[in-house]
Design an enzyme around this catalytic site. Sequence first.
Site, short mmCIF file in Angstrom:
data_model
loop_
_atom_site.label_atom_id
_atom_site.label_comp_id
_atom_site.label_asym_id
_atom_site.label_seq_id
_atom_site.Cartn_x
_atom_site.Cartn_y
_atom_site.Cartn_z
N SER A 172 0.86 -1.17 0.00
CA SER A 172 0.00 0.00 0.00
C SER A 172 0.90 1.22 0.00
CB SER A 172 -0.91 0.00 1.23
OG SER A 172 -0.38 0.87 2.22
N LYS A 173 0.34 2.29 -0.53
CA LYS A 173 1.19 3.47 -0.69
C LYS A 173 1.64 4.05 0.65
CE LYS A 173 -0.41 4.05 -5.22
NZ LYS A 173 -0.88 4.76 -6.36
N ARG A 174 0.94 3.65 1.70
CA ARG A 174 1.31 4.18 3.01
C ARG A 174 2.34 3.32 3.72
NH1 ARG A 174 -3.28 5.26 1.32
NH2 ARG A 174 -4.01 3.12 1.50
#
Length: 573
Positions: free
Chosen positions: A338-340
């Site tokens: 995930s981008k986080r």
Amino acid sequence: MHRHPKWHLISIKCAPISLKFFKQMRPGSMSKQPPQKTWGLQGEKKELRLRQSFFCKKTGNNRKMMIKYDGMKERKSPKEGVIHMSTDIRVRYAPSPTGHLHIGNARTALFNYLFARNAGGTFIIRIEDTDQKRNVEGGDKSQLKYLKWLGIDWDESIDVGGEYGPYRQMERLDIYQKYAKELLERGLAYKCYMTEEELEKEREEQRARGEVPKYSGAHRNLTEEQRRQFEAEGRKPSIRIRVPDNKTYTFNDIVKGKITFESKDFGDWVIMKKDGTPTYNFAAAIDDHLMQISHVLRGEDHISNTPKQMMIYEAFGWDVPKFGHMTLIVNEERKKLSKRDESIIQFIEQYADLGYLPEALFNFIALLGWSPVGEQELFTREEFIEIFDPNRLATSPAVFDPNKLKWMNNQYIKAADLDRILDITIPHLIKAGKLSEHMTEKERKWAEDLVALYQDQLSYGAEIVELTKLFFKEEIEYDEECMNVLSDEQVPDVLRTFREKLEQLETFNPDEIKAAIKAVQKDTKQRGKKLFMPIRVATTGQTHGPELPNAIYLLGRDKVIMRLNDALNKLDR
RNA sequence: GGCCCGUUGGUCGAGUGGUUAAGACACCGGCCUUUCACGCCGGUAGCACGGGUUCGAAUCCCGUACGGGUCACCA
């Protein structure tokens, strides 16, 4: 002993084949090229009908072929069939401009690119920007920039144009509206006036009853009267497609094989949002058809979108492209990146900034979820194009291993010209304040020598700062390992003698320093580890490091003698 | 939870009914290097489990477990 790939001798009726395509085939198999006039030129629309035997490697798309030439032996299982030629292959990478180029997206783009180039097809980049809330200013430019950096080019897109444009979905709104209208008129879609709150409430209730939340179809059969009523209230409708009752959607996935969904598991889904923009599944299907996309290669998170898109193709009576769903790249927890997620560096831009070489990243990503036949692991872009085969895409997710990336990047760094290594290292030394932005020629030369000293062990550009820190320190601390080395009894003698030899040197250069060490050996009778390690530790503060005479040379006589003095002082106590 | 997909060493992965189950990263050991690094050689370690089918299964079928994806007027 390697196995023979499965070959089938087939007869085909074929469309024109481009010369370009032939040029891209394996040189070895091209010993007998057919006469040009028989085959037509690229782009020629005229249909050539000929019966010709081909030697064809069986792939999911049946695009890879080699000409059977006289004298070639027939193999078993001859097949008859009509094959579409490579010029038909059109694939696309369709990012939404919501941010920078992510490693997973880069891989999707990369495989589509390799697939297209391998087959002599067309690679298209389409920008899917229909979610205006999430669009990021310049996101599209950034995507293209880093694709280019990786060495990926494309044939049609927002910057180079093409026959099937526009390539930005927000510039195609009239198209989606037109098709939505058609569906409305044909009764295959309808307007739904429910508000977000009503929808949410509906879902809540379904969940409470233990059902799978899906649209109930409440507005499926609104009367004209009801519609007018809602309009009068000022409600804006979305448009939903009528999902057929009991239909099975099956497709033969290039990587996963047969996948089946039941229409009853889907509620009528929105094709046009209230604001007049299309939803992803609607726009993608329409664009893929209009842009004549032949193969859709994308992440497996899109598997459940496929039946929805098939519904659109079905509604319009269009041919469905071939789908291939690649496994995701996952983190150490085996979860989709995930981008986080901060455990892994996720964006191509960051790798570029850290001083990774584009061809290394290209190589690494290409081997994530795909593997070639042999044991070779390092390939040029051209080689990848040559050998890429979508049938060898992996079926299970791959954990991203930064360690291996570092190793691979190091392989490329070692092989690269020093100039390129300078480009990815010097800026980091400047940014860290180790070097001046305006170096004199002499300083520049020194910096270059310094980097050269580390080329073989450098994993990525930014690492140079850490590796070379011993050159920029005034005082060095000895850790336990160092103290162990220095506590040997011969050490003071070695260090003192070495200091003496250095002081006597007329010219201070690597060769002379080497000679000085040799002289120390002679005087002290110490050799090997007992000779080198004390000198290494005293001068560099490390037990591991670069070539010693060179390091000492770059350190400079004053600093080295100072460090020798320090070490001797410490030992005295 | 429904639906879908997957499961070969710590990681990437080859393997498509008969193999001593490749290779790479990491790790460990050795060699090379008068040290270090690079390099070279070697080693540890794997078919999730249970049933079938078969003379024979990592490979085919079924089930179980585990993991993942997806269920939006996001893409």
